[in-house]
Design a protein around this motif. Structure first.
Motif, PDB file in Angstrom:
ATOM      1  N   ASP A  32       0.814  -1.218   0.000  1.00  0.00           N
ATOM      2  CA  ASP A  32       0.000   0.000   0.000  1.00  0.00           C
ATOM      3  C   ASP A  32       0.850   1.272   0.000  1.00  0.00           C
ATOM      4  N   VAL A  33       1.826   1.326  -0.895  1.00  0.00           N
ATOM      5  CA  VAL A  33       2.724   2.482  -0.931  1.00  0.00           C
ATOM      6  C   VAL A  33       2.013   3.734  -1.446  1.00  0.00           C
ATOM      7  N   PHE A  34       0.952   3.572  -2.242  1.00  0.00           N
ATOM      8  CA  PHE A  34       0.233   4.755  -2.724  1.00  0.00           C
ATOM      9  C   PHE A  34      -0.387   5.520  -1.568  1.00  0.00           C
ATOM     10  N   THR A  35      -1.067   4.818  -0.670  1.00  0.00           N
ATOM     11  CA  THR A  35      -1.717   5.489   0.459  1.00  0.00           C
ATOM     12  C   THR A  35      -0.692   6.180   1.343  1.00  0.00           C
ATOM     13  N   LYS A  36       0.442   5.536   1.547  1.00  0.00           N
ATOM     14  CA  LYS A  36       1.479   6.128   2.400  1.00  0.00           C
ATOM     15  C   LYS A  36       2.077   7.377   1.751  1.00  0.00           C
ATOM     16  N   PRO A  90      -1.272  10.666   1.525  1.00  0.00           N
ATOM     17  CA  PRO A  90      -2.264  10.609   2.609  1.00  0.00           C
ATOM     18  C   PRO A  90      -3.474  11.499   2.380  1.00  0.00           C
ATOM     19  N   ASP A  91      -3.366  12.466   1.468  1.00  0.00           N
ATOM     20  CA  ASP A  91      -4.508  13.345   1.191  1.00  0.00           C
ATOM     21  C   ASP A  91      -5.457  12.754   0.152  1.00  0.00           C
ATOM     22  N   GLY A 125      -8.162   6.706  -1.305  1.00  0.00           N
ATOM     23  CA  GLY A 125      -7.074   5.802  -1.634  1.00  0.00           C
ATOM     24  C   GLY A 125      -6.840   5.715  -3.120  1.00  0.00           C
ATOM     25  N   LEU A 126      -6.304   4.585  -3.565  1.00  0.00           N
ATOM     26  CA  LEU A 126      -6.013   4.426  -4.990  1.00  0.00           C
ATOM     27  C   LEU A 126      -7.294   4.336  -5.815  1.00  0.00           C
ATOM     28  N   ARG A 140       4.434   9.436  -5.366  1.00  0.00           N
ATOM     29  CA  ARG A 140       3.579  10.583  -5.076  1.00  0.00           C
ATOM     30  C   ARG A 140       2.822  11.006  -6.336  1.00  0.00           C
ATOM     31  N   ARG A 141       1.594  11.419  -6.125  1.00  0.00           N
ATOM     32  CA  ARG A 141       0.719  11.811  -7.231  1.00  0.00           C
ATOM     33  C   ARG A 141       1.235  13.078  -7.904  1.00  0.00           C
ATOM     34  N   ILE A 142       1.284  13.029  -9.245  1.00  0.00           N
ATOM     35  CA  ILE A 142       1.621  14.206 -10.045  1.00  0.00           C
ATOM     36  C   ILE A 142       0.357  14.802 -10.647  1.00  0.00           C
ATOM     37  N   LYS A 143      -0.478  13.919 -11.204  1.00  0.00           N
ATOM     38  CA  LYS A 143      -1.697  14.392 -11.855  1.00  0.00           C
ATOM     39  C   LYS A 143      -2.688  13.240 -11.941  1.00  0.00           C
ATOM     40  N   VAL A 144      -3.970  13.580 -12.020  1.00  0.00           N
ATOM     41  CA  VAL A 144      -5.024  12.592 -12.238  1.00  0.00           C
ATOM     42  C   VAL A 144      -5.817  13.006 -13.475  1.00  0.00           C
TER      43      VAL A 144
END
Length: 373
Positions: free
Chosen positions: A72-76, A79-80, A84-85, A118-122
């Protein structure tokens, strides 16, 4: 009227309970699992699809150099990200410094920093309606190409500029397109038509990339799903549940040239070898086969040589650095699955227990070797 007056308080308490339950689920994420260190291996991300409609897809990472599997590295890393994914992870790929995750039922493409997750874009269905039913992704020449069932009669491929992370062009292909790949200046798309069992699609769409138009249809077999290329300009295609053949298309002529008789649900190609798994649905037996792509012949025997049993094989990958073979086990599709690692000779090296729900998609990437920014 009294019931209505208490309704806001009730809803507030319900939300608190829901958030508390989600937090407890997150707190139950198992600690990193330690395995044998292997400096010859690449390391990879594993996408656990999650149950359809349950919003429980997860992203894990295996640091093979240090022998640490982290769940679960995405959630870690994000956190915002409140939900979740998301729901139903369908495909994953690394291109350059970015990790792309296709989330089918959440109607989005998550674009992450490949080193940090870490999220860059969705990109969502608000970005383009076709993302609502996105399926598979491939990359070439600075672009990502995304297949989508869409909600219309025709399927679609979307072109994404990997520098600006914007959708630049779209093209209609066959109904319910699945895997796709680029060879030279052509994009090949496997069409399934899987939503219409009595009227399945049976062809590959050939898209001219400069013009971004379909120029040809190559008839292969009904309900096409998997499509991969080798280094010599050949495509290998398998349908979903209609034949026991791996079909071959020569991209120089765009003609179907041959087929190889083998049980195949999924496969991967490393150099001149295809690793294939399939199932005998009558007897429930799984076959693990290699195909020599030079001779186009099945290599006798199983590539699992030590008798290890896998309940439901659901994903397959081979480390290009050392030939280690990874097979994901979905178990019963509802509890956390397992991931088996075999050496190049088919002997079990280690097993990762309880990855996530329905592990199925691997993208090799060495986070330790990536430049820090």
């Amino acid at each position: 009227m009294k019931q209505n007056r208490w309704m806001p308080a009730f809803m507030f308490l319900a939300c608190l309970l829901l958030l508390g339950a989600c937090r407890k689920d997150h707190d139950r994420t198992p600690p990193p699992q330690k395995t044998e260190k292997d400096t010859t291996s690449t390391g990879f991300y594993l996408l656990n699809e999650g149950g359809w409609g349950y919003n429980n897809a997860t992203l894990d990472y295996f640091d093979s150099h240090n022998g640490v599997y982290e769940r679960d590295v995405f959630t870690k890393a994000n956190p915002d990200a409140v939900l979740g994914l998301g729901d139903t992870g369908n495909d994953i790929g690394v291109y350059g410094s970015k990790l792309y995750i296709v989330m089918n039922w959440s109607k989005k493409i998550e674009i992450l920093d490949a080193r940090t997750a870490r999220r860059i874009k969705v990109l969502t269905d608000q970005t383009h309606k076709a993302i609502e039913n996105a399926r598979y992704i491939t990359f070439a020449n600075g672009y990502a190409y995304l297949s989508s069932y869409t909600t219309s009669e025709k399927g679609m491929v979307l072109e994404i500029d990997t520098a600006t992370l914007s959708i630049t062009r779209t093209v209609e292909v066959g109904r319910q397109p699945d895997e796709l790949t680029v060879v030279g200046n052509k994009l090949y798309v496997a069409n399934s038509g899987g939503y219409s069992p009595s009227n399945l699609e049976d062809y590959i769409s050939v898209v001219d990339l400069p013009a971004f138009k379909v120029t040809k249809a190559i008839t292969v077999a009904p309900n096409l799903r998997r499509l991969k290329k080798d280094s010599n300009g050949y495509l290998y295609i398998c349908p979903w549940g209609t034949t026991n053949n791996l079909y071959i298309v020569d991209t120089k002529t765009d003609q179907l040239t041959d087929s190889i008789g083998v049980k195949v649900e999924d496969f991967t190609i490393v150099r001149d070898t295809a690793y294939v798994y399939g199932t005998d649905y009558g007897g429930g037996q799984h076959a693990y086969t290699r195909v020599d792509l030079k001779s186009k012949k099945v290599i006798p025997g199983s590539f699992i040589t030590d008798g290890t049993k896998i309940v439901i094989p659901y994903g397959l990958a081979v480390d290009p650095s050392n030939g280690s073979i990874y097979i994901a086990d979905a178990r019963n599709y509802s509890e956390a699955g397992d991931l088996y690692c075999f050496d190049a000779y088919g002997k079990l090296k280690n097993t990762i227990r309880k990855t996530g729900i329905i592990p199925g998609h691997i993208a090799f990437y060495n986070r330790n070797g990536a430049p820090r920014r």
